[in-house]
Enzyme design. Structure first.
Site, PDB file in Angstrom:
ATOM      1  N   ASP A  45     -75.422  24.032  -5.302  1.00  0.00           N
ATOM      2  CA  ASP A  45     -75.312  25.208  -6.133  1.00  0.00           C
ATOM      3  C   ASP A  45     -76.401  25.356  -7.315  1.00  0.00           C
ATOM      4  O   ASP A  45     -76.706  24.220  -7.876  1.00  0.00           O
ATOM      5  CB  ASP A  45     -73.892  25.106  -7.009  1.00  0.00           C
ATOM      6  N   ASP A  49     -72.375  28.532 -10.931  1.00  0.00           N
ATOM      7  CA  ASP A  49     -70.932  28.996 -10.753  1.00  0.00           C
ATOM      8  C   ASP A  49     -70.003  28.291  -9.793  1.00  0.00           C
ATOM      9  O   ASP A  49     -69.041  28.702  -9.371  1.00  0.00           O
ATOM     10  CB  ASP A  49     -71.199  30.470 -10.044  1.00  0.00           C
ATOM     11  N   ASP A  53     -75.702  27.949  -2.873  1.00  0.00           N
ATOM     12  CA  ASP A  53     -76.162  29.327  -2.710  1.00  0.00           C
ATOM     13  C   ASP A  53     -77.749  29.186  -2.052  1.00  0.00           C
ATOM     14  O   ASP A  53     -77.981  27.938  -1.760  1.00  0.00           O
ATOM     15  CB  ASP A  53     -76.366  29.690  -3.979  1.00  0.00           C
ATOM     16  N   ASP A 122     -75.583  32.318  11.742  1.00  0.00           N
ATOM     17  CA  ASP A 122     -74.393  32.327  12.574  1.00  0.00           C
ATOM     18  C   ASP A 122     -74.095  33.969  12.792  1.00  0.00           C
ATOM     19  O   ASP A 122     -74.405  34.876  11.942  1.00  0.00           O
ATOM     20  CB  ASP A 122     -73.292  32.171  11.377  1.00  0.00           C
ATOM     21  N   ASP A 229     -70.233  32.630  17.044  1.00  0.00           N
ATOM     22  CA  ASP A 229     -68.988  32.324  16.717  1.00  0.00           C
ATOM     23  C   ASP A 229     -67.932  32.861  17.631  1.00  0.00           C
ATOM     24  O   ASP A 229     -68.016  33.904  17.956  1.00  0.00           O
ATOM     25  CB  ASP A 229     -68.659  33.049  15.372  1.00  0.00           C
ATOM     26  N   GLU A 288     -70.463  29.298  20.413  1.00  0.00           N
ATOM     27  CA  GLU A 288     -69.248  28.321  20.214  1.00  0.00           C
ATOM     28  C   GLU A 288     -68.081  29.113  21.096  1.00  0.00           C
ATOM     29  O   GLU A 288     -67.628  30.068  21.051  1.00  0.00           O
ATOM     30  CB  GLU A 288     -68.759  28.621  18.574  1.00  0.00           C
ATOM     31  N   HIS A 361     -68.101  22.410  10.134  1.00  0.00           N
ATOM     32  CA  HIS A 361     -67.275  22.748   9.174  1.00  0.00           C
ATOM     33  C   HIS A 361     -65.861  22.848   9.507  1.00  0.00           C
ATOM     34  O   HIS A 361     -64.858  23.447   8.636  1.00  0.00           O
ATOM     35  CB  HIS A 361     -67.995  23.981   8.794  1.00  0.00           C
ATOM     36  N   ASP A 362     -65.531  22.975  10.816  1.00  0.00           N
ATOM     37  CA  ASP A 362     -64.120  22.930  11.256  1.00  0.00           C
ATOM     38  C   ASP A 362     -63.653  21.627  11.737  1.00  0.00           C
ATOM     39  O   ASP A 362     -62.368  21.625  11.989  1.00  0.00           O
ATOM     40  CB  ASP A 362     -64.179  23.761  12.402  1.00  0.00           C
TER      41      ASP A 362
HETATM   42  C1  GLC Z   1     -65.007  29.789  14.292  1.00  0.00           C
HETATM   43  C2  GLC Z   1     -65.641  29.177  12.905  1.00  0.00           C
HETATM   44  C3  GLC Z   1     -64.436  29.028  11.894  1.00  0.00           C
HETATM   45  C4  GLC Z   1     -63.978  30.315  11.695  1.00  0.00           C
HETATM   46  C5  GLC Z   1     -63.516  31.066  13.051  1.00  0.00           C
HETATM   47  C6  GLC Z   1     -63.447  32.439  12.864  1.00  0.00           C
HETATM   48  O1  GLC Z   1     -64.425  28.856  14.781  1.00  0.00           O
HETATM   49  O2  GLC Z   1     -66.518  28.315  13.451  1.00  0.00           O
HETATM   50  O3  GLC Z   1     -64.833  28.474  10.890  1.00  0.00           O
HETATM   51  O4  GLC Z   1     -62.804  30.179  10.837  1.00  0.00           O
HETATM   52  O5  GLC Z   1     -64.368  31.060  14.111  1.00  0.00           O
HETATM   53  O6  GLC Z   1     -64.505  33.401  12.337  1.00  0.00           O
END
Ligand code: GLC
Length: 622
Positions: A45, A49, A53, A122, A229, A288, A361-362
């Protein structure tokens, strides 16, 4: 716009048929690339805030270059109401003010390019935000020209009582039904994720054209590809039938009707033709794909079919849970992990391409999930890096993984931020009769916020992530797990990642070698061999003939000493007899390990210390 309707199992276009769209660059450049994922909200950051970023990322470009990665994948930074942290986009062609501006993004792109790295964005096009102008128009009336851009259906009459109900029984990935009723027009819209993430209707050619147009706009601005995604959700069975409903579940599982659906290969091939074909620089596309099968992955990634370069599959991150339910965690069996990853290695060999990941991140933090985040944190983080990166495929490093960052120990539900967690907690405590304590315990190991605590830059308050109040708590172990401590320490996890990444760049056998799983039944040791025959090694080095090269990789997934015996020393040939297993006629060298001394390496049996990694290399003349 070109459309193709070939059966899914046939290559849509043969390589010979139209080679005018061949890129002029090495099509397999990403075989030796390593990708680093940035989740911008939690990276760095710059303005206090509490939210990471783009200027924050720009300030860390030298760090990324030092790590040695080739590509940065940026989780969404587009304009968004942030219902799902940016995976709900309301303007695909601008940057959300919390992250910065288009000018910042250009500076980031240029800064990466100047350092020899690429930028992958993404691409979230299974759904938009409900605040996207397309959806606002679509919901405005039944006869709006964009009505059909989303999945609208009238209520279905419920079997008893006659009142209206959701058009089918599908549940959303974030709890509750996958349908939201819209008062104004008296219909429901489909949202596989939150109600603020309505699904786009890819059956409509205008939707596809608008998406391709947007993708071309980004590529023209200099970005180098897309991480797509949930891209295997875009083709749905248009009759939207009910899905199977498991006992104890509130909703049906619609996935058989939208995962890798009827037109998915056609759509991705069309996207390739409309967006990527003919561009003369190396680009990267990764889809993905939750639930993707290995057979389908071969079709998605076979270069001749021109769909995507690689997919993220989910099989190996579902092995530590009952029935694929992340809220019902169970202990991982190493034999299951080897069986799964080994099958993917084998099935894609010579036909498609793997992506390799422990976390993102998931997912939970790699070292907490697959290693030991206590006593053996550093050793196990290094071992995991070596084992993953030496598979065949393109490895992904999730921010903080290179520091051995761990899961977070959250307290109350109010400490969590993720919509998936918050919705599940609400549903489980109100409709499923679970107590708060039960739900919190079940959530702890695999919830997504584990990976979303800020990157730990130093030992100061808030880990050097922000000067303000962070949007989610910083893990208190930043006091001893942080970048400042590791960057210049040759024994750190960070330095080990540097070595592993450098090895891929230096050794063609890592990028191109064949893969053979060894010891498939061993519950503790992960062992495999990589082999590049002399002819291929010569081609990689640009000379007629070169010695063949092999690597033998051994990783101890336990906190105890483990002794293994490998037939023929693991090298897979007759010359290496049992008496001199690791040597045979060709001396082997220990080229990478996570212990300071090399320990036992020249005996018929190899003993691995707790969480030890050993990588041997040999050259041979056959
Ligand atoms: C993908 C992303 C995830 C998101 C989902 C809906 O799995 O990696 O973070 O919540 O799609 O967009």
């Amino acid at each position: 716009m070109t459309t193709h309707a070939e059966p899914a199992t046939e290559p849509p276009v043969s390589a010979a048929e139209d080679n005018d769209d061949e890129t002029t660059t090495d099509p397999g450049w990403f075989h030796k690339a390593v990708v680093y994922q940035i989740y911008p909200r939690s990276f760095a950051d710059s303005d206090g805030d509490g939210i990471g970023d783009l200027p924050g990322i720009i300030s860390k470009l030298d760090y990324l270059q030092k790590l040695g990665v080739d590509v940065v994948w940026l989780s969404p930074i587009y304009t968004s109401p942030q219902d799902d942290n940016g995976y709900d986009i309301s303007n695909y062609r601008d940057v959300d003010p919390i992250f910065g501006s288009l000018a910042d993004l250009q500076q980031l792109t240029d800064g990466l390019h100047a350092r020899g790295m690429k930028l992958v964005m993404d691409l979230v096009v299974n759904h938009t935000s409900d605040e996207h102008p397309w959806f606002i128009e679509s919901r405005s009336s039944k006869d709006n020209p964009k009505r059909d851009w989303y999945w609208w259906r009238p209520p279905r009459q419920s079997p008893v009582g006659g009142g209206g109900a959701e058009p089918n029984n599908w549940g959303s990935a974030f709890s509750g039904p996958a349908w939201e009723f819209d008062q104004a027009t008296g219909e429901y819209y489909l949202h596989l994720f939150s109600r603020k993430q309505p699904d786009l209707n890819w059956e409509n050619p205008e939707v596809r054209a608008a998406v391709y147009d947007m993708m071309n706009w980004w590529l023209d601005r200099g970005v180098d590809g897309f991480r797509m995604d949930v891209i295997n959700f875009i083709s749905k069975d248009t009759s939207l039938p009910d899905g199977p409903k498991a006992e104890g579940m509130l909703f049906g599982d619609g996935s058989p009707h939208f995962m890798s659906g009827p037109r998915i290969h056609e759509f991705l091939h069309e996207m390739h033709l409309e967006v990527f074909a003919g561009r003369d620089k190396p680009l990267l596309t990764v889809g993905e794909m939750p639930g993707v099968t290995v057979e389908d992955a071969v079709l998605f990634t076979d270069p001749a079919r021109r769909e995507v370069d690689m997919v993220f599959q989910f099989e190996h991150v579902a092995l530590d849970q009952e029935d694929g339910n992340k809220w019902r965690p169970r202990k991982l069996r190493l034999t299951d992990l080897k069986q799964s990853l080994g099958r993917w290695q084998e099935a894609l060999a010579g036909r498609g391409w793997n992506s390799l990941y422990w976390g993102n991140h998931d997912q939970a933090r790699a070292v907490s999930r697959f290693g030991d985040d206590g006593q053996y944190r550093e050793l196990s983080a290094k071992m995991l890096a070596g084992v993953l990166h030496l598979h065949r495929g393109t490895p992904y490093v999730y921010q903080g993984e290179e520091l051995g960052m761990t899961n977070m120990s959250f307290g109350a539900i109010s400490d969590y931020r993720d919509i998936e967690v918050l919705n599940h907690h609400r549903e489980a405590t109100t409709h499923l009769g679970h107590t708060d304590a039960e739900v919190l315990a079940a959530l702890a190991p695999l919830n997504r916020d584990n990976a979303r605590t800020p990157v730990q830059w130093d030992a100061t308050r808030h880990g050097g992530f922000t000067t303000g109040a962070p949007w989610i708590a910083v893990n208190p172990n930043t006091s001893h797990i942080n970048a400042a401590e590791q960057e210049d320490n040759p024994d750190s996890v960070f330095s080990f990642y540097r070595q592993v990444i450098a090895l891929r760049h230096a050794e063609p056998v890592v990028a191109e070698g064949d893969f053979s799983m060894l010891l498939p039944d061993d519950e503790h040791v992960y062992a495999f061999r990589r082999s590049l025959p002399g002819s291929a090694a010569g081609a990689a080095a640009g000379v007629a003939a070169a010695p063949g090269v092999q690597l033998l990789v051994l990783g101890n997934f336990s906190g105890e000493d483990r002794t293994v015996e490998l037939d023929g020393g693991g090298w897979g040939d007759a010359e290496a007899g049992a008496d001199e297993p690791e040597l045979g006629h060709y001396p082997a060298e220990l080229i990478l390990g996570n212990y300071p001394s090399d320990g036992a390496g020249t005996h018929a049996e190899i003993t691995l210390r707790p969480w030890e990694l050993k990588v041997f290399r040999r050259q041979h003349n056959n």
